[in-house]
Design a protein around this motif. Sequence first.
Motif, PDB file in Angstrom:
ATOM      1  N   ASP A 178      58.558   0.881 -38.989  1.00 42.99           N
ATOM      2  CA  ASP A 178      58.127   1.559 -40.208  1.00 42.99           C
ATOM      3  C   ASP A 178      57.038   2.584 -39.903  1.00 42.99           C
ATOM      4  OD1 ASP A 178      58.278   1.565 -43.253  1.00 42.99           O
ATOM      5  OD2 ASP A 178      56.128   1.285 -42.936  1.00 42.99           O
ATOM      6  N   TYR A 236      53.692  -1.653 -37.826  1.00 41.68           N
ATOM      7  CA  TYR A 236      54.317  -2.213 -39.025  1.00 41.68           C
ATOM      8  C   TYR A 236      55.837  -2.156 -38.876  1.00 41.68           C
ATOM      9  CZ  TYR A 236      49.669  -1.656 -41.048  1.00 41.68           C
ATOM     10  OH  TYR A 236      48.323  -1.721 -41.293  1.00 41.68           O
ATOM     11  N   SER A 253      59.552  -2.730 -40.347  1.00 44.61           N
ATOM     12  CA  SER A 253      60.149  -2.676 -41.680  1.00 44.61           C
ATOM     13  C   SER A 253      60.578  -4.071 -42.145  1.00 44.61           C
ATOM     14  CB  SER A 253      61.362  -1.746 -41.662  1.00 44.61           C
ATOM     15  OG  SER A 253      62.012  -1.747 -42.911  1.00 44.61           O
ATOM     16  N   LYS A 254      60.654  -4.238 -43.459  1.00 37.29           N
ATOM     17  CA  LYS A 254      61.048  -5.523 -44.037  1.00 37.29           C
ATOM     18  C   LYS A 254      62.556  -5.641 -44.245  1.00 37.29           C
ATOM     19  CE  LYS A 254      56.655  -6.340 -46.426  1.00 37.29           C
ATOM     20  NZ  LYS A 254      55.986  -6.555 -47.734  1.00 37.29           N
TER      21      LYS A 254
END
Length: 212
Positions: free
Chosen positions: A8, A188, A190-191
């Motif tokens: 991300d 970070y 990604s979800k």
Amino acid sequence: GSAGWYLDRIEIIDPETGLRYHFICQRWLAVDEDDKKISREIYASEHKNTTYRIKTITADVFGSGTDSKVYIIIFGENNDTGKIPLVKSTTHKNPFERGNADLFEIENIDVGQLKKIKIGHDDSDLLSDWLLERVEINIPKLGRTWIFPCDKWISKTKKNAQPEVELYPIDMSTGIKPSNILYEIKVYTSKISGAGTDANVYIQIYGLKKIN
């Protein structure tokens, strides 16, 4: 798990300046996804503000100090800061007095490499005439100091003087920094489903300075 990774963004914090750099990716690093690349160059998002350490040196002669309100405008390669009031000196309770070296730490728009400055006062006091020796501006983010010589009166009343002067730098020196800096790096992932990776991850950071 798998080796494919959907990144991300990355956030890097410089502990010396407190500045945060954001690198937005929002793409896969995977041999079987997207464009099948497993490494990418990511450019830092533009920063709006930076810290300026502004030092004014008042000449050491009789009557050289001023009680007027002093301001500065910093011009860079990208923009200018607009008028910045120089109010609270970190070195003297009463700034701009004879022989003073007054330091002001200011947060303002990042104008890039410095080109020139304008500095003046509002002539609001009876003791307004100011003999400014020079101005030094350090930008911690760049690790550089610009020196702006003046050696002239800033005044409405003195002959051949003006209440505002335009100054240009004569010297730019690189500040001393340790050869190694401990950066805080936040990554970070990604979800989205399957975004994580079990592979070994590496990063290479490029800055303004050349590596010898």
